[in-house]
Design an enzyme around this catalytic site. Structure first.
Site, short mmCIF file in Angstrom:
data_model
loop_
_atom_site.label_atom_id
_atom_site.label_comp_id
_atom_site.label_asym_id
_atom_site.label_seq_id
_atom_site.Cartn_x
_atom_site.Cartn_y
_atom_site.Cartn_z
N HIS A 94 25.56 10.47 -17.88
CA HIS A 94 26.23 11.86 -17.32
C HIS A 94 27.29 11.77 -18.95
CE1 HIS A 94 25.15 11.20 -14.02
NE2 HIS A 94 24.36 12.30 -14.11
N CYS A 95 27.26 11.46 -20.11
CA CYS A 95 28.43 11.53 -20.94
C CYS A 95 27.42 13.08 -22.69
CB CYS A 95 28.19 10.57 -21.86
SG CYS A 95 29.67 10.17 -23.41
#
Length: 444
Positions: A94-95
């Site tokens: 989830h970067c």
């Protein structure tokens, strides 16, 4: 004859030393500026990650050389595939920062905007990588030769061995880079980008560097020790390229009305709205199995999960030669990164660096029979061990991990050095598991 003794004093001696020291400092600053210029010309921007690493220019040079090679130089994978694979890898953690960055570069190299709707919109060959992507990201010890066989013998959608090796390198590179991004809190820089005037970054055009304009803004110069985070500097030129690419794509899409009616494309809004949608895109759209995550290796049944012992499969003896044979020169570039990060001058002793490296490998299931793991508990305080494990294994959960209290006395460059060690040890561990699986497939 004039005899000089060690007791003689020279009025200019102290002044010469000061000048020599200043020359060395200026030389480091010039080296950082040169690296930034190369990044500006090759990628069109100096990202926040490079700015963080600039406190260690000798490492930054090695990092940028490797990243440029796997994403832009000759290789079996087309450029849009490379950046889409990077998006898939960053999305596992989830970067948002890296997803946004590679989404922009994906469009710049001619990628189809439809693919950015989500993983289900990507070609079947790329979707096949999803399983090995999640395994290498969260539980790399599960990688087996069956994963490799599935990809290499998938009928019309099969991968070649050379393509797969490059894809694995990109996945491992981006997975480990996520650890650095969250460890240095770089992911929050995306919020600054969204809050900038008119939704665009500063107006400095990086391509001016290619035209001889080396008047780099203050924000692009070597970072001071008092600043621990940098704002993302994706340039306005980068966004202009994005706008032009999106506009051209939309014109082509209008000619295929039937296809547009069957798919959910970007709304026909103004370009600034589309740009904002791209940068704020939810990484979860590129994740097919969000519940798959890191699990404690040490607490699992080792009868079913074979420990990777360095004596049986190591980077120096096995990994380096295999990857260099299947993907020319990448072994040398990666090896230079591993050596560079461990040789950086810092306050950390060589024993402490080795303890950090071996501890990361330990929590990922890699054991070295020649190392006394009692040193880990002796040299690493509990809060530092918690930080290292969080950043290395599940940075997406911690988001902004609590830094150890002992870090308050360290310079920014020394804190960044620890995050670099975490990133590189994580990278090597993931590559070892992937390459071991490939080796077993080749000899099966």
């Amino acid at each position: 004859m004039i005899i000089c003794t060690s007791k003689m004093e020279y009025p200019l001696r102290s002044q010469c030393k000061r000048v020599q020291k200043q020359v060395m400092v200026n030389g480091e600053k010039e080296r950082v500026s040169l690296l930034f210029m190369k990044a500006l010309v090759s990628r069109g921007s100096v990202d926040a990650v490079s700015q963080q690493m600039a406190s260690h220019p000798q490492y930054l040079e090695s990092f940028l050389r490797t990243q440029h090679y796997i994403l832009h130089m000759d290789g079996p994978l087309p450029l849009p595939y490379r950046h889409y694979i990077a998006i898939m890898a960053a999305a596992r953690y989830h970067c948002s920062y890296l997803v946004c960055l590679h989404s922009a570069q994906f469009l710049r190299v001619g990628g189809d905007p439809l693919w950015l709707q989500g993983l289900e919109a990507a070609p079947p060959r790329l979707r096949l990588l999803d399983h090995i992507n999640k395994v290498l990201a969260h539980q790399p010890w599960l990688a087996t030769c069956s994963h490799i066989q599935t990809l290499l013998k998938a009928g019309e959608q099969c991968w070649s061995l050379a393509e797969l090796v490059q894809a694995v390198v990109i996945l491992a590179h981006c997975h480990s880079l996520c650890s650095f991004v969250f460890g240095c809190d770089t992911d929050s820089d995306l919020a600054h980008l969204a809050k900038s005037p008119n939704g665009t970054p500063p107006t400095f055009c990086p391509f001016d560097a290619a035209n001889g304009n080396t008047n780099v803004p203050q924000s692009l110069r070597a970072p001071s020790e008092n600043i621990t985070r940098r704002r993302s500097l994706d340039s306005s030129c980068d966004m202009v390229c994005l706008k032009e690419r999106i506009q051209r794509s939309q014109e082509e899409q209008e000619k295929r009305e039937e296809r547009l009616l069957q798919t959910q494309t970007l709304p026909q809004t103004d370009l600034e709205d589309e740009e904002e949608m791209l940068c704020l895109a939810d990484p979860s759209r590129f994740v097919a199995d969000p519940d798959f995550c890191y699990q404690e290796f040490a607490r699992r049944d080792e009868d079913n999960l074979q420990v990777l012992r360095v004596q049986d499969y190591s980077w120096e003896v096995h990994g380096f030669s295999l990857i260099n044979r299947l993907y020319s020169d990448i072994g040398h570039l990666l090896d230079d990164r591993f050596r560079s990060v461990t040789s950086l001058p810092s306050l950390h002793s060589s024993d402490l660096k080795r303890a950090i490296w071996n501890y990361i490998h330990y929590v990922l299931g890699i054991r070295c029979d020649d190392y006394d793991y009692g040193e880990v508990n002796q040299l690493l305080e509990r809060d530092l061990k918690l930080y290292i494990k969080a950043v290395a294994c599940f940075p997406d959960v911690t988001k902004t991990p609590v830094c150890p209290l002992s870090w308050t006395l360290l310079k920014a460059s020394d804190r960044i050095h620890v995050n670099l060690l975490i990133m590189e040890a994580r990278l090597q561990a993931e590559l070892l598991y992937a390459l071991r699986a490939i080796t077993r497939y080749m000899i099966a």
